[in-house]
Write a protein that holds these residues in place. Structure first.
Motif, short mmCIF file in Angstrom:
data_model
loop_
_atom_site.label_atom_id
_atom_site.label_comp_id
_atom_site.label_asym_id
_atom_site.label_seq_id
_atom_site.Cartn_x
_atom_site.Cartn_y
_atom_site.Cartn_z
N UNK A 25 1.07 -1.04 -0.18
CA UNK A 25 0.09 -0.05 0.12
C UNK A 25 0.97 1.23 0.08
N UNK A 26 1.90 1.25 1.01
CA UNK A 26 2.66 2.59 1.12
C UNK A 26 3.58 2.81 -0.08
N UNK A 27 3.81 1.52 -0.56
CA UNK A 27 4.90 1.66 -1.98
C UNK A 27 4.09 2.34 -3.15
N UNK A 28 2.75 2.58 -3.10
CA UNK A 28 2.42 3.07 -4.23
C UNK A 28 2.38 4.77 -4.27
N UNK A 29 2.96 5.31 -3.21
CA UNK A 29 2.93 6.47 -3.06
C UNK A 29 4.55 7.14 -3.19
N UNK A 30 4.38 8.49 -3.82
CA UNK A 30 5.66 9.08 -3.98
C UNK A 30 6.41 9.30 -2.63
N UNK A 31 7.72 9.74 -2.77
CA UNK A 31 8.18 10.07 -1.29
C UNK A 31 7.43 11.49 -0.87
N UNK A 32 7.12 12.25 -1.79
CA UNK A 32 6.61 13.65 -1.40
C UNK A 32 4.88 13.61 -1.45
N UNK A 92 -15.91 9.42 -3.25
CA UNK A 92 -14.75 9.83 -4.12
C UNK A 92 -13.56 10.08 -3.56
N UNK A 93 -12.47 9.18 -4.30
CA UNK A 93 -10.87 9.37 -4.17
C UNK A 93 -10.42 10.10 -5.48
N UNK A 94 -10.00 11.30 -5.27
CA UNK A 94 -9.19 12.07 -6.36
C UNK A 94 -7.64 11.56 -6.23
N UNK A 95 -7.24 11.07 -7.37
CA UNK A 95 -5.77 10.64 -7.10
C UNK A 95 -5.05 11.20 -8.34
N UNK A 96 -3.94 11.55 -7.90
CA UNK A 96 -2.96 12.40 -9.16
C UNK A 96 -1.81 11.30 -9.07
N UNK A 97 -1.34 10.74 -10.46
CA UNK A 97 -0.22 10.14 -10.65
C UNK A 97 0.88 10.99 -11.21
N UNK A 98 1.95 10.42 -10.50
CA UNK A 98 3.33 10.89 -10.89
C UNK A 98 4.45 10.00 -10.84
N UNK A 99 5.02 9.84 -12.02
CA UNK A 99 5.94 8.50 -12.18
C UNK A 99 5.43 7.41 -11.98
N UNK A 100 4.45 6.99 -12.42
CA UNK A 100 3.62 5.83 -12.12
C UNK A 100 3.39 5.52 -10.69
N UNK A 101 3.34 6.37 -9.59
CA UNK A 101 2.72 6.19 -8.15
C UNK A 101 1.86 7.51 -8.13
N UNK A 102 1.36 7.37 -6.67
CA UNK A 102 0.43 8.12 -6.32
C UNK A 102 1.07 9.56 -5.86
N UNK A 103 0.68 10.72 -6.27
CA UNK A 103 1.46 11.89 -5.89
C UNK A 103 0.43 12.43 -4.71
#
Length: 110
Positions: A25-32, A92-103
């Motif tokens: 789960x946590x691995x899906x997120x960007x460091x920031x 509703x979950x609004x999700x933004x993708x950056x570098x194939x991860x969740x930003x």
């Protein structure tokens, strides 16, 4: 539902929650990354991991994908039916993708 395919970071977000796999789960997120749960923000992997334990996998949450739309080139809104030992309902979950991860993940009141 759109004929579009959801990015893997979003499908993994759902699958990891349903499997109770906190590391995945946590691995899906960007460091920031920022996760905003009805106005309360959690910044970076450590805070998101804490939220996951208090409000998501730690509450045995289960997500069922109901619908989704692509808002722009990097942002999707995903309607999830949430069940478990915490919040239960559709959100509703609004999700933004950056570098194939969740930003950014913003959980909106329905």
């Amino acid at each position: 539902m759109d004929d579009l395919t959801l990015p893997s970071a979003i499908t993994n977000f759902i699958a990891a929650t349903n499997a109770g796999d906190s590391q995945r789960f946590v691995a899906q997120f960007t460091p920031d990354a920022v996760l905003n749960d009805w106005g309360t923000e959690y910044h970076g992997p450590t805070e998101i991991a804490n939220w996951n334990q208090t409000d998501n996998i730690g509450k045995q949450s289960h997500f069922e994908l109901q619908d989704f739309t692509r808002d722009d080139a990097t942002t999707w809104t995903v309607q999830l039916v949430v069940t478990g030992n915490g919040f239960n309902g559709t959100s509703p979950f609004r999700m933004t993708i950056k570098d194939n991860r969740l930003a950014n993940v913003t959980i909106l009141p329905d």
